[in-house]
Design an enzyme around this catalytic site. Structure first.
Site, PDB file in Angstrom:
ATOM      1  N   PRO A 217      92.635   2.157  78.738  1.00 13.50           N
ATOM      2  CA  PRO A 217      92.390   1.250  77.613  1.00 13.50           C
ATOM      3  C   PRO A 217      91.015   0.618  77.771  1.00 13.50           C
ATOM      4  O   PRO A 217      90.663   0.145  78.851  1.00 13.50           O
ATOM      5  CB  PRO A 217      93.494   0.201  77.763  1.00 13.50           C
ATOM      6  CG  PRO A 217      93.760   0.158  79.245  1.00 13.50           C
ATOM      7  CD  PRO A 217      93.537   1.562  79.743  1.00 13.50           C
ATOM      8  N   MET A 218      90.213   0.644  76.722  1.00 11.69           N
ATOM      9  CA  MET A 218      88.891   0.022  76.775  1.00 11.69           C
ATOM     10  C   MET A 218      88.656  -0.710  75.462  1.00 11.69           C
ATOM     11  O   MET A 218      88.570  -0.095  74.392  1.00 11.69           O
ATOM     12  CB  MET A 218      87.803   1.066  77.021  1.00 11.69           C
ATOM     13  CG  MET A 218      87.950   1.796  78.348  1.00 11.69           C
ATOM     14  SD  MET A 218      86.526   2.844  78.742  1.00 11.69           S
ATOM     15  CE  MET A 218      85.279   1.598  79.072  1.00 11.69           C
TER      16      MET A 218
ATOM     17  N   CYS B 111      90.851  -7.068  82.999  1.00 10.53           N
ATOM     18  CA  CYS B 111      89.683  -7.208  82.128  1.00 10.53           C
ATOM     19  C   CYS B 111      88.662  -8.165  82.746  1.00 10.53           C
ATOM     20  O   CYS B 111      88.998  -9.301  83.103  1.00 10.53           O
ATOM     21  CB  CYS B 111      90.098  -7.720  80.755  1.00 10.53           C
ATOM     22  SG  CYS B 111      88.693  -7.932  79.630  1.00 10.53           S
TER      23      CYS B 111
ATOM     24  N   GLY C 244      88.451   6.256  82.040  1.00  7.57           N
ATOM     25  CA  GLY C 244      87.990   5.593  80.833  1.00  7.57           C
ATOM     26  C   GLY C 244      86.678   6.168  80.350  1.00  7.57           C
ATOM     27  O   GLY C 244      86.634   7.149  79.609  1.00  7.57           O
ATOM     28  N   ARG C 245      85.570   5.575  80.812  1.00  4.82           N
ATOM     29  CA  ARG C 245      84.247   6.003  80.342  1.00  4.82           C
ATOM     30  C   ARG C 245      83.971   7.471  80.636  1.00  4.82           C
ATOM     31  O   ARG C 245      83.292   8.148  79.864  1.00  4.82           O
ATOM     32  CB  ARG C 245      83.174   5.119  80.975  1.00  4.82           C
ATOM     33  CG  ARG C 245      83.201   3.670  80.502  1.00  4.82           C
ATOM     34  CD  ARG C 245      82.237   2.811  81.288  1.00  4.82           C
ATOM     35  NE  ARG C 245      82.543   2.843  82.714  1.00  4.82           N
ATOM     36  CZ  ARG C 245      81.649   2.657  83.676  1.00  4.82           C
ATOM     37  NH1 ARG C 245      80.381   2.435  83.362  1.00  4.82           N
ATOM     38  NH2 ARG C 245      82.008   2.697  84.942  1.00  4.82           N
TER      39      ARG C 245
END
Length: 317
Positions: A7-8, A98, A223-224
């Site tokens: 999740p981003m 986060c 993610g990235r």
């Protein structure tokens, strides 16, 4: 082995989840965090972040979606978690990782790693509030300023009832700066009985191999790295099976970009859509030199019709 799409916030929304999961190799994905505080959020708020709930909590490719909540009020989180399950959430994930300053100032995300007791309370209350057949999972970093409390935080999450813990192997202060401290994932797995998923700095198949060698984690979250290399999960899955790894070419990526752009035009305003496309292109430049040329071509372009033409999209309805 399972590979998850991380999740981003502001990046991996339902549009990009749809695009990336269609490539293959991703076993499950997670919504952007849904912030809750003080009240029970309405259904449309959850659907905004998890439109896949209208599709059995799966992307069009059939990839299962987990819903992630962020907050610090155990009672409020528990109430919203229970409601999310009524709406169709198959797994509830809790965000304790986060690093954003605005989120941390509001007592959300990684700031809670300073309070292991609160982590335990949150997880245990959410666990009691949702049906027994719905897993509650958690995502954490190694700590806020340092790693001193990493093991205590992991124990608190597991003892509270987390069925799985994703560990982003950096502290809040580390942000996204390399390296990721994968050795800590192994240390955490030693002190908890639930599965630990490795997360952080996996950009290539070789990164995955090194991560696995260092921490021994069976499952990973990316993610990235997946946004920059959309077929990375597929590559890793092939490598894990001993199959030939054939990277996606820039030409093969073009239909994805066009479909993504068309989806942005449908779901976003004409002011928002260009920035969303450029955001993805910036990350694609890490893997594709051609993305740099495309980004430079579109950099100052704000006219959506012009962008549609430059991307080679059909203008027919």
């Amino acid at each position: 082995m399972q590979i998850a799409l991380a999740p981003m916030e502001g990046l991996v929304d339902d549009i990009l989840r749809d695009a990336l999961t269609k490539v293959g190799g991703i076993d499950w994905c997670v919504t952007e965090f849904i912030r809750v505080s003080e009240r029970l959020m309405p259904a449309h708020y959850f659907y905004k972040y998890a439109s896949e709930f209208h599709n059995g909590a799966k992307t069009d490719a059939g990839t299962p979606l987990r819903l992630q909540l962020l907050g610090s009020d155990p009672v409020c989180l528990a109430e919203n978690a229970a409601f999310a399950c009524e709406l169709g959430a198959p797994v509830l994930d809790l965000n304790f990782g986060c690093p954003a300053k605005t989120v941390n100032r509001s007592r959300g995300g990684a700031i809670l790693l300073k309070e292991p007791e609160l982590l335990h309370t949150i997880v245990s209350q959410v666990r009691r509030a949702v049906p027994k057949d719905i897993p509650v999972t958690a995502k954490m970093r190694l700590g806020y300023e340092n790693t001193d409390g990493a093991l205590d935080c992991a124990r608190a999450l597991a003892d509270g009832g987390a069925a799985q813990i994703v560990v982003h192997a950096r502290t809040k202060v580390d942000g996204y700066k390399p390296p990721a401290h994968w050795e800590w994932i192994a240390r955490i797995q030693e002190v908890v009985k639930v599965p630990v998923v490795a997360n952080g700095e996996i950009w290539t198949v070789e990164d995955w191999r090194r991560c696995r060698e260092i921490c021994g984690a069976r499952d990973i979250m990316i993610g990235r790295g997946l946004v920059a290399r959309p077929d990375l999960a597929r590559q890793i899955a092939a490598a894990q099976k001993g199959e030939e790894v054939v990277p996606m070419t820039w030409a093969e990526l073009q239909p994805m970009l066009r479909t993504f752009w068309q989806a942005c035009l449908v779901k976003m305003t004409l002011v928002q859509a260009p920035g969303r496309l450029k955001q993805w292109l910036v990350l694609l430049t890490k893997s594709y030199p051609e993305a740099t040329l495309m980004f430079n071509t579109l950099r100052r372009e704000t006219d959506c019709d012009r962008i549609t033409v430059l991307l080679g999209c059909s203008t027919k309805s």
